[in-house]
Write a protein that holds these residues in place. Structure first.
Motif, PDB file in Angstrom:
ATOM      1  N   LEU A  82     -24.686  10.177  51.351  1.00  0.00           N
ATOM      2  CA  LEU A  82     -25.392  10.992  52.219  1.00  0.00           C
ATOM      3  C   LEU A  82     -27.066  10.745  52.205  1.00  0.00           C
ATOM      4  O   LEU A  82     -27.675  11.863  52.337  1.00  0.00           O
ATOM      5  CB  LEU A  82     -24.936  12.332  52.297  1.00  0.00           C
ATOM      6  N   THR A  83     -27.427   9.933  51.459  1.00  0.00           N
ATOM      7  CA  THR A  83     -28.861   9.849  51.166  1.00  0.00           C
ATOM      8  C   THR A  83     -29.471  10.018  52.391  1.00  0.00           C
ATOM      9  O   THR A  83     -29.425   9.502  53.437  1.00  0.00           O
ATOM     10  CB  THR A  83     -29.175   8.454  50.900  1.00  0.00           C
ATOM     11  N   GLY A  84     -30.735  10.929  52.449  1.00  0.00           N
ATOM     12  CA  GLY A  84     -31.424  11.307  53.559  1.00  0.00           C
ATOM     13  C   GLY A  84     -30.908  12.432  54.555  1.00  0.00           C
ATOM     14  O   GLY A  84     -31.481  12.707  55.426  1.00  0.00           O
ATOM     15  N   LYS A  85     -29.564  12.610  54.095  1.00  0.00           N
ATOM     16  CA  LYS A  85     -28.992  13.788  55.094  1.00  0.00           C
ATOM     17  C   LYS A  85     -29.108  15.245  54.440  1.00  0.00           C
ATOM     18  O   LYS A  85     -28.829  15.199  52.970  1.00  0.00           O
ATOM     19  CB  LYS A  85     -27.490  13.435  55.184  1.00  0.00           C
ATOM     20  N   LYS A  86     -29.135  16.375  54.917  1.00  0.00           N
ATOM     21  CA  LYS A  86     -29.084  17.383  54.239  1.00  0.00           C
ATOM     22  C   LYS A  86     -27.987  18.258  54.505  1.00  0.00           C
ATOM     23  O   LYS A  86     -27.216  17.660  55.348  1.00  0.00           O
ATOM     24  CB  LYS A  86     -30.602  18.325  55.163  1.00  0.00           C
ATOM     25  N   PHE A  87     -27.792  19.147  53.659  1.00  0.00           N
ATOM     26  CA  PHE A  87     -26.341  19.974  53.873  1.00  0.00           C
ATOM     27  C   PHE A  87     -26.700  21.359  53.484  1.00  0.00           C
ATOM     28  O   PHE A  87     -27.573  21.593  52.616  1.00  0.00           O
ATOM     29  CB  PHE A  87     -25.046  19.363  53.011  1.00  0.00           C
ATOM     30  N   ALA A  88     -25.743  22.223  54.076  1.00  0.00           N
ATOM     31  CA  ALA A  88     -25.660  23.634  53.459  1.00  0.00           C
ATOM     32  C   ALA A  88     -24.292  23.921  53.388  1.00  0.00           C
ATOM     33  O   ALA A  88     -23.534  23.808  54.002  1.00  0.00           O
ATOM     34  CB  ALA A  88     -26.474  24.392  54.431  1.00  0.00           C
ATOM     35  N   VAL A  89     -24.168  24.986  52.424  1.00  0.00           N
ATOM     36  CA  VAL A  89     -22.683  25.431  52.147  1.00  0.00           C
ATOM     37  C   VAL A  89     -22.465  27.147  51.970  1.00  0.00           C
ATOM     38  O   VAL A  89     -23.537  27.616  51.256  1.00  0.00           O
ATOM     39  CB  VAL A  89     -22.145  25.057  50.761  1.00  0.00           C
ATOM     40  N   LEU A  90     -21.932  27.605  52.803  1.00  0.00           N
ATOM     41  CA  LEU A  90     -21.630  29.019  52.893  1.00  0.00           C
ATOM     42  C   LEU A  90     -20.032  29.056  52.123  1.00  0.00           C
ATOM     43  O   LEU A  90     -19.111  28.869  52.745  1.00  0.00           O
ATOM     44  CB  LEU A  90     -21.571  29.662  54.168  1.00  0.00           C
ATOM     45  N   GLY A  91     -20.173  29.974  51.003  1.00  0.00           N
ATOM     46  CA  GLY A  91     -18.851  30.231  50.297  1.00  0.00           C
ATOM     47  C   GLY A  91     -18.548  31.682  50.563  1.00  0.00           C
ATOM     48  O   GLY A  91     -19.365  32.373  50.231  1.00  0.00           O
ATOM     49  N   LEU A  92     -17.299  31.937  51.088  1.00  0.00           N
ATOM     50  CA  LEU A  92     -16.632  33.264  51.278  1.00  0.00           C
ATOM     51  C   LEU A  92     -15.603  33.515  50.205  1.00  0.00           C
ATOM     52  O   LEU A  92     -14.730  32.601  49.978  1.00  0.00           O
ATOM     53  CB  LEU A  92     -16.141  33.452  52.513  1.00  0.00           C
ATOM     54  N   GLY A  93     -15.703  34.632  49.499  1.00  0.00           N
ATOM     55  CA  GLY A  93     -14.693  34.817  48.376  1.00  0.00           C
ATOM     56  C   GLY A  93     -14.783  36.398  48.131  1.00  0.00           C
ATOM     57  O   GLY A  93     -15.254  37.125  48.949  1.00  0.00           O
ATOM     58  N   ASP A  94     -14.196  36.800  47.144  1.00  0.00           N
ATOM     59  CA  ASP A  94     -14.018  37.887  46.473  1.00  0.00           C
ATOM     60  C   ASP A  94     -14.126  37.873  45.126  1.00  0.00           C
ATOM     61  O   ASP A  94     -13.294  37.398  44.279  1.00  0.00           O
ATOM     62  CB  ASP A  94     -12.634  38.558  46.974  1.00  0.00           C
ATOM     63  N   SER A  95     -15.045  38.631  44.686  1.00  0.00           N
ATOM     64  CA  SER A  95     -15.629  38.523  43.071  1.00  0.00           C
ATOM     65  C   SER A  95     -14.397  39.133  42.100  1.00  0.00           C
ATOM     66  O   SER A  95     -14.509  38.961  41.056  1.00  0.00           O
ATOM     67  CB  SER A  95     -16.933  39.251  42.981  1.00  0.00           C
ATOM     68  N   SER A  96     -13.526  39.976  42.901  1.00  0.00           N
ATOM     69  CA  SER A  96     -12.807  40.548  42.035  1.00  0.00           C
ATOM     70  C   SER A  96     -11.446  39.436  41.466  1.00  0.00           C
ATOM     71  O   SER A  96     -10.804  39.629  40.632  1.00  0.00           O
ATOM     72  CB  SER A  96     -11.839  41.448  42.811  1.00  0.00           C
ATOM     73  N   TYR A  97     -11.712  38.301  42.025  1.00  0.00           N
ATOM     74  CA  TYR A  97     -10.892  37.029  41.564  1.00  0.00           C
ATOM     75  C   TYR A  97     -11.355  36.240  40.372  1.00  0.00           C
ATOM     76  O   TYR A  97     -10.987  35.316  40.009  1.00  0.00           O
ATOM     77  CB  TYR A  97     -10.455  35.985  42.772  1.00  0.00           C
ATOM     78  N   GLY A  98     -12.443  36.807  39.930  1.00  0.00           N
ATOM     79  CA  GLY A  98     -13.274  36.214  38.558  1.00  0.00           C
ATOM     80  C   GLY A  98     -13.766  34.664  38.779  1.00  0.00           C
ATOM     81  O   GLY A  98     -14.670  34.521  39.912  1.00  0.00           O
ATOM     82  N   ASP A  99     -13.188  34.001  37.831  1.00  0.00           N
ATOM     83  CA  ASP A  99     -13.739  32.662  37.786  1.00  0.00           C
ATOM     84  C   ASP A  99     -13.567  31.766  39.223  1.00  0.00           C
ATOM     85  O   ASP A  99     -14.033  30.707  39.361  1.00  0.00           O
ATOM     86  CB  ASP A  99     -13.040  31.985  36.653  1.00  0.00           C
ATOM     87  N   THR A 100     -12.722  32.360  40.008  1.00  0.00           N
ATOM     88  CA  THR A 100     -12.244  31.477  41.312  1.00  0.00           C
ATOM     89  C   THR A 100     -13.052  31.913  42.369  1.00  0.00           C
ATOM     90  O   THR A 100     -12.861  31.324  43.416  1.00  0.00           O
ATOM     91  CB  THR A 100     -10.693  31.315  41.685  1.00  0.00           C
ATOM     92  N   PHE A 101     -13.875  32.916  42.084  1.00  0.00           N
ATOM     93  CA  PHE A 101     -14.791  33.631  43.376  1.00  0.00           C
ATOM     94  C   PHE A 101     -15.839  32.247  44.048  1.00  0.00           C
ATOM     95  O   PHE A 101     -16.352  31.636  43.092  1.00  0.00           O
ATOM     96  CB  PHE A 101     -15.695  34.675  42.793  1.00  0.00           C
ATOM     97  N   CYS A 102     -15.531  32.057  45.221  1.00  0.00           N
ATOM     98  CA  CYS A 102     -16.106  31.217  46.100  1.00  0.00           C
ATOM     99  C   CYS A 102     -16.061  29.650  45.554  1.00  0.00           C
ATOM    100  O   CYS A 102     -16.712  28.692  45.577  1.00  0.00           O
ATOM    101  CB  CYS A 102     -17.712  31.271  46.074  1.00  0.00           C
ATOM    102  N   ALA A 103     -14.903  29.303  44.501  1.00  0.00           N
ATOM    103  CA  ALA A 103     -14.860  28.151  43.844  1.00  0.00           C
ATOM    104  C   ALA A 103     -14.518  26.953  44.911  1.00  0.00           C
ATOM    105  O   ALA A 103     -15.180  25.891  44.823  1.00  0.00           O
ATOM    106  CB  ALA A 103     -13.268  28.204  43.200  1.00  0.00           C
ATOM    107  N   ALA A 104     -13.822  27.115  46.112  1.00  0.00           N
ATOM    108  CA  ALA A 104     -13.743  26.167  47.132  1.00  0.00           C
ATOM    109  C   ALA A 104     -15.170  25.763  47.636  1.00  0.00           C
ATOM    110  O   ALA A 104     -15.473  24.425  47.608  1.00  0.00           O
ATOM    111  CB  ALA A 104     -13.058  26.444  48.331  1.00  0.00           C
ATOM    112  N   GLY A 105     -16.229  26.722  47.825  1.00  0.00           N
ATOM    113  CA  GLY A 105     -17.560  26.460  48.190  1.00  0.00           C
ATOM    114  C   GLY A 105     -18.360  25.587  47.112  1.00  0.00           C
ATOM    115  O   GLY A 105     -19.066  24.701  47.345  1.00  0.00           O
TER     116      GLY A 105
END
Length: 146
Positions: A82-105
């Motif tokens: 993706l050289t020269g391409k920009k990206f943005a990521v929005l991760g949705l999660g629940d912090s009560s899940y600890g280490d897996t909070f927003c892990a997909a993002g």
């Protein structure tokens, strides 16, 4: 006119709702926006967007939702730079899940970085434990970044 490709990973519809709200916001700012639903790497590459916007919730034990995983796997396996391409990521999660909070993002953000994309900002993490409506956090963030 700059192009933005939107890809979404959703389990219960929250990430999709954020994308539905982001579409008119970005179009109103003059961007040509296409939401790829489901996300298909070949279709996204053919659109030749200037920026990839990935909005994803997290499922299971920090997994990428089924609606986004094939796209993620194709990017990981085919490794389109993706050289020269920009990206943005929005991760949705629940912090009560600890280490897996927003892990997909985080996984998506890491992969986009490995593909040599340029992040327009650090990943936005939206905590369902603090915010009932993710769009209330996502839309002002998007308006500021784009």
């Amino acid at each position: 006119m700059q192009k933005i490709a939107i890809m979404v990973g959703s389990v219960y519809g929250g990430a999709e709702y954020v994308a539905e709200q982001a579409l008119p916001l970005l179009q109103g700012k003059g961007y040509q926006v296409q939401w790829f639903q489901p996300a298909d790497l070949d279709a996204v590459l053919a659109f030749n967007a200037d920026c990839w916007l990935i909005i994803s919730s997290t499922t299971g034990q920090g997994d990428i939702p089924d609606s986004l995983f094939p796209f993620y796997a194709a990017c990981r396996d085919r490794f389109p730079l993706l050289t020269g391409k920009k990206f943005a990521v929005l991760g949705l999660g629940d912090s009560s899940y600890g280490d897996t909070f927003c892990a997909a993002g985080r996984q998506v953000f890491e992969l986009m970085t490995e593909l040599q994309g340029e992040a327009i900002a650090p990943m936005l993490e939206i905590d369902a434990g603090e915010t009932l409506q993710a769009e209330d956090v996502a839309l002002p963030w998007l308006a500021q970044q784009f």
